[in-house]
Design a protein around this motif. Structure first.
Motif, PDB file in Angstrom:
ATOM      1  N   PHE A  38      46.212  97.608  40.663  1.00  0.00           N
ATOM      2  CA  PHE A  38      45.753  96.466  40.055  1.00  0.00           C
ATOM      3  C   PHE A  38      46.166  95.117  40.888  1.00  0.00           C
ATOM      4  O   PHE A  38      45.398  94.141  41.050  1.00  0.00           O
ATOM      5  N   PHE A  39      47.160  95.297  41.358  1.00  0.00           N
ATOM      6  CA  PHE A  39      47.846  94.230  42.311  1.00  0.00           C
ATOM      7  C   PHE A  39      46.984  94.071  43.283  1.00  0.00           C
ATOM      8  O   PHE A  39      46.393  92.845  44.041  1.00  0.00           O
ATOM      9  N   PHE A  40      46.714  95.197  44.192  1.00  0.00           N
ATOM     10  CA  PHE A  40      45.889  95.344  45.286  1.00  0.00           C
ATOM     11  C   PHE A  40      44.583  94.655  45.167  1.00  0.00           C
ATOM     12  O   PHE A  40      43.837  93.830  45.932  1.00  0.00           O
ATOM     13  N   SER A  41      43.784  95.171  44.067  1.00  0.00           N
ATOM     14  CA  SER A  41      42.508  94.358  43.890  1.00  0.00           C
ATOM     15  C   SER A  41      42.306  93.015  43.556  1.00  0.00           C
ATOM     16  O   SER A  41      41.685  92.068  43.897  1.00  0.00           O
ATOM     17  N   SER A  42      43.409  92.615  42.739  1.00  0.00           N
ATOM     18  CA  SER A  42      43.755  91.433  42.455  1.00  0.00           C
ATOM     19  C   SER A  42      43.989  90.361  43.610  1.00  0.00           C
ATOM     20  O   SER A  42      43.300  89.466  43.601  1.00  0.00           O
ATOM     21  N   GLY A  43      44.659  90.868  44.255  1.00  0.00           N
ATOM     22  CA  GLY A  43      45.045  90.241  45.688  1.00  0.00           C
ATOM     23  C   GLY A  43      43.819  90.187  46.422  1.00  0.00           C
ATOM     24  O   GLY A  43      43.613  89.070  47.106  1.00  0.00           O
ATOM     25  N   GLY A  44      43.016  90.941  46.228  1.00  0.00           N
ATOM     26  CA  GLY A  44      41.574  91.008  47.312  1.00  0.00           C
ATOM     27  C   GLY A  44      40.838  89.826  46.666  1.00  0.00           C
ATOM     28  O   GLY A  44      40.165  88.924  47.560  1.00  0.00           O
ATOM     29  N   VAL A  45      40.839  89.661  45.191  1.00  0.00           N
ATOM     30  CA  VAL A  45      39.994  88.388  44.701  1.00  0.00           C
ATOM     31  C   VAL A  45      40.948  87.076  45.170  1.00  0.00           C
ATOM     32  O   VAL A  45      40.197  86.323  45.567  1.00  0.00           O
ATOM     33  N   GLU A  46      42.123  87.078  45.141  1.00  0.00           N
ATOM     34  CA  GLU A  46      42.813  85.934  45.460  1.00  0.00           C
ATOM     35  C   GLU A  46      42.529  85.473  46.925  1.00  0.00           C
ATOM     36  O   GLU A  46      42.603  84.322  47.277  1.00  0.00           O
ATOM     37  N   GLU A  47      42.210  86.600  47.657  1.00  0.00           N
ATOM     38  CA  GLU A  47      41.901  86.129  49.295  1.00  0.00           C
ATOM     39  C   GLU A  47      40.644  86.017  49.474  1.00  0.00           C
ATOM     40  O   GLU A  47      40.098  86.008  50.542  1.00  0.00           O
ATOM     41  N   LYS A  48      39.621  85.981  48.364  1.00  0.00           N
ATOM     42  CA  LYS A  48      38.246  85.891  48.472  1.00  0.00           C
ATOM     43  C   LYS A  48      37.463  86.896  49.410  1.00  0.00           C
ATOM     44  O   LYS A  48      36.776  86.659  50.235  1.00  0.00           O
ATOM     45  N   TRP A  49      37.885  88.233  49.246  1.00  0.00           N
ATOM     46  CA  TRP A  49      37.220  89.332  50.055  1.00  0.00           C
ATOM     47  C   TRP A  49      35.896  89.438  49.665  1.00  0.00           C
ATOM     48  O   TRP A  49      35.034  89.294  48.599  1.00  0.00           O
ATOM     49  N   THR A  50      34.885  89.433  50.576  1.00  0.00           N
ATOM     50  CA  THR A  50      33.487  89.771  50.572  1.00  0.00           C
ATOM     51  C   THR A  50      32.977  90.888  51.512  1.00  0.00           C
ATOM     52  O   THR A  50      34.011  91.626  51.946  1.00  0.00           O
ATOM     53  N   ARG A  51      32.097  91.323  51.290  1.00  0.00           N
ATOM     54  CA  ARG A  51      31.438  92.722  52.211  1.00  0.00           C
ATOM     55  C   ARG A  51      31.936  92.544  53.485  1.00  0.00           C
ATOM     56  O   ARG A  51      32.390  93.581  54.305  1.00  0.00           O
ATOM     57  N   ARG A  52      32.043  91.592  54.286  1.00  0.00           N
ATOM     58  CA  ARG A  52      32.486  91.272  55.681  1.00  0.00           C
ATOM     59  C   ARG A  52      33.875  91.599  55.555  1.00  0.00           C
ATOM     60  O   ARG A  52      34.365  91.787  56.705  1.00  0.00           O
TER      61      ARG A  52
END
Length: 409
Positions: free
Chosen positions: A201-215
């Motif tokens: 949950f932290f890892f996936s939420s952190g990805g949102v915080e960092e604005k991950w995209t397909r790239r």
């Protein structure tokens, strides 16, 4: 340099998951009682968290949404609520232990009772979450936590019989007077510690915080395949140091000071300073992870504004949840309950909640509506199902083994 710093999310998550207060003591305790006979559990756990963390990170990169948000949408509010309650309670229990762990690290450095440090530790966690940017948070505490590599260096410095350690690691059975039930109990504890629900949950939420995209799929996978194995390596190093120093002398481990002793024996006062700083960074980083995860899970389920990308005023309910959890942690610890014991129990209870956490992730990672063409495929699904079976077995066996062994006594 930017890509290098991007790996710190995985490092922070791995250190928080593998080397928090409970794991520092549990790995040392296991090494002192069983040598390296349970090292294989750590390796199995590392592979398992890699499998599911990669899924959760890929879901975020492809959908731009956190896993828990999608679980509620994909499986419905009732199933989502079941996963929420199970994971939140385990995460809150872990947060209690982590606040205690930060206080214990200060006690070890200052000689002042950890009970006096706990309110300050909780306030410091809240202040960092409130004021520090997410990227800065992960960079500072992720990289400082790397100081725990001193355990790996200390293991070499202690001059162990490597052949003997390898012999222990390849013998998957208890030793001496230890029984199979106790061996299995600590195996489940190590497995639960490696795959605690809040990590994904932290890892996936952190990805949102960092604005991950397909790239950013490459960055996501780099985080997973570097960060989590590193956490496993640190766990094995702590276990190995205890196996070399304590097992031959028949010494049991139950305090943070004993965990640090092999490094002190190897490097003296300099080693003590380094390991104390590393322990503080690891436990404080884990406290940040668990506090944020408490807020993430409830806010995402409820559809509230959340995270550090928005102003605290705009995500007020998210921050209120974090504050309430920190207050509950301090009030619990002020009863003088042992923080180490709290975490040892939390990893066993985490094992009970694991299937409820990881089955929904497996379902979402196979849904093309969320991940497009990046669905799991046969190999990923095979690993996912295999680990889901292991998680189910661990979940069913956890409480009976706790009762039979009197929590590993």
């Amino acid at each position: 340099m930017k890509k290098l710093l991007g790996v710190t999310l995985g490092i922070l998550t791995a250190i928080g998951g593998f080397v928090d207060i409970g794991d520092l003591v549990t790995n040392a305790l296991v090494g002192a009682r069983f040598g390296m006979h349970l090292a294989w559990i750590v390796i199995v756990g590392v592979i398992g968290i890699i499998v599911y963390a990669e899924m959760s990170g890929r879901v975020v990169a492809m959908s731009g949404r956190p896993v828990f948000d999608l679980i509620r949408e994909r499986l419905g509010p009732r199933t989502g609520l079941l996963a929420l309650v199970a994971s939140f309670l385990v995460t809150l229990l872990t947060l209690i232990a982590e606040i205690g762990g930060v206080a214990l690290a200060f006690e070890l450095a200052s000689g002042v009772s950890y009970l006096l440090w706990m309110p300050l530790a909780a306030f410091a966690v809240w202040l960092v979450i409130w004021r520090v940017k997410f990227s800065r948070l992960e960079q500072v505490f992720g990289l400082l936590g790397l100081l725990l590599i001193v355990f790996a260096i200390a293991l070499f410095k202690l001059g162990p019989d490597w052949g003997q350690l390898l012999h222990q690691a390849t013998r998957l059975h208890p030793i001496g007077h230890e029984g199979w039930a106790t061996y299995a109990y600590y195996g489940i504890a190590l497995f639960g510690a490696a795959m605690t629900p809040y990590e994904v949950f932290f890892f996936s939420s952190g990805g949102v915080e960092e604005k991950w995209t397909r790239r950013d799929l490459g960055t996501e996978r780099t985080n997973v395949f570097i960060g989590f194995p590193l956490g496993g390596l640190l766990s094995l190093s702590i276990m190995g140091c205890a196996a070399v120093l304590f097992l031959p002398a028949g010494i049991q481990v139950g305090t943070l000071g004993q965990v640090a002793l092999p490094v002190v024996v190897a490097f003296g006062k300099i080693g003590l300073a380094v390991v104390l700083l590393g322990m503080f960074a690891a436990t404080f980083g884990a406290a940040l992870e668990t506090a944020l995860s408490c807020g993430y899970t409830i806010a995402q389920y409820r559809g509230w504004q959340w995270g550090k990308l928005v102003r605290p005023r705009e995500a007020s309910r998210f921050h209120v949840v974090i504050i309430v959890c920190l207050v509950l942690a301090v009030l619990t610890l002020l009863t003088a309950v042992d923080p180490v014991k709290v975490t040892e129990y939390s990893v066993v209870f985490a094992a009970m909640a694991l299937p409820l956490t990881y089955l929904p992730i497996l379902i979402v990672a196979n849904d093309p509506d969320y991940v497009g063409r990046e669905t799991n495929g046969r190999v990923r699904n095979a690993f996912g199902l295999f680990y889901l079976a292991l998680l189910t077995i661990a979940s069913v066996a956890a409480i009976p083994l706790m009762i039979i062994t009197k929590a590993g006594a």
